[in-house]
Design a protein around this motif. Structure first.
Motif, PDB file in Angstrom:
ATOM      1  N   LYS A  78      80.754  12.257  20.123  1.00 60.71           N
ATOM      2  CA  LYS A  78      79.704  11.291  19.789  1.00 60.71           C
ATOM      3  C   LYS A  78      78.511  11.465  20.720  1.00 60.71           C
ATOM      4  CE  LYS A  78      78.955   6.361  19.211  1.00 60.71           C
ATOM      5  NZ  LYS A  78      79.511   5.023  19.351  1.00 60.71           N
ATOM      6  N   GLU A  79      78.774  11.672  22.018  1.00 62.57           N
ATOM      7  CA  GLU A  79      77.697  11.871  22.980  1.00 62.57           C
ATOM      8  C   GLU A  79      76.906  13.136  22.677  1.00 62.57           C
ATOM      9  OE1 GLU A  79      79.515  11.760  26.823  1.00 62.57           O
ATOM     10  OE2 GLU A  79      79.967   9.620  26.675  1.00 62.57           O
ATOM     11  N   LYS A  80      77.574  14.192  22.213  1.00 68.00           N
ATOM     12  CA  LYS A  80      76.894  15.440  21.884  1.00 68.00           C
ATOM     13  C   LYS A  80      75.976  15.263  20.686  1.00 68.00           C
ATOM     14  CE  LYS A  80      80.521  18.532  23.563  1.00 68.00           C
ATOM     15  NZ  LYS A  80      81.565  19.481  23.163  1.00 68.00           N
ATOM     16  N   GLU A  81      76.363  14.403  19.737  1.00 64.84           N
ATOM     17  CA  GLU A  81      75.596  14.213  18.511  1.00 64.84           C
ATOM     18  C   GLU A  81      74.351  13.362  18.724  1.00 64.84           C
ATOM     19  OE1 GLU A  81      78.352  12.509  15.756  1.00 64.84           O
ATOM     20  OE2 GLU A  81      79.552  14.323  15.634  1.00 64.84           O
ATOM     21  N   GLU A  82      74.362  12.448  19.694  1.00 59.50           N
ATOM     22  CA  GLU A  82      73.235  11.556  19.909  1.00 59.50           C
ATOM     23  C   GLU A  82      72.103  12.304  20.593  1.00 59.50           C
ATOM     24  OE1 GLU A  82      74.640   8.195  22.080  1.00 59.50           O
ATOM     25  OE2 GLU A  82      75.989   7.583  20.478  1.00 59.50           O
TER      26      GLU A  82
END
Length: 109
Positions: A78-82
């Protein structure tokens, strides 16, 4: 049905078959890492104890370490996608006009 006054520290089986840790001391009652903030609310189908956190159950037959690893992987993805936060930009406008307006205002006061 369990009143808070009858609780003792230890593991208790939840309705889904998983276990939660109850701890009691002179300051109050905790369920896992959540504090019981209001106890013994009588309801038609039992007793409610209000806690200050959300309990997320693990499946009763799951390996807890494996489950936690998967949850951490989801968070990392999720952190990579934001996208990263953008720097704030200056407001649009002509800075020369702003400085002239400031000089006029100062000279009149």
């Amino acid at each position: 049905i369990v009143h808070s006054s009858t609780l003792s520290s230890g593991a208790v089986e939840a309705l889904n078959g998983a276990f939660v840790d109850i701890s009691t001391d002179g300051y109050g009652v905790m369920v896992n890492d959540a504090n019981v903030i209001v106890a013994d609310i009588l309801a038609s189908n039992g007793i409610i104890h209000v806690i200050d956190a959300v309990l997320l159950p693990t499946p009763p037959d799951a390996d807890v370490d494996d489950y936690n690893d998967k949850e951490e992987e989801k968070e990392e993805e999720k952190e990579k996608e934001e996208p990263p936060m953008k720097k704030p930009t200056k407001p649009a406008g002509n800075s020369k006009k702003s400085s002239k307006a400031t000089k006029i205002f100062k000279s009149k006061s």
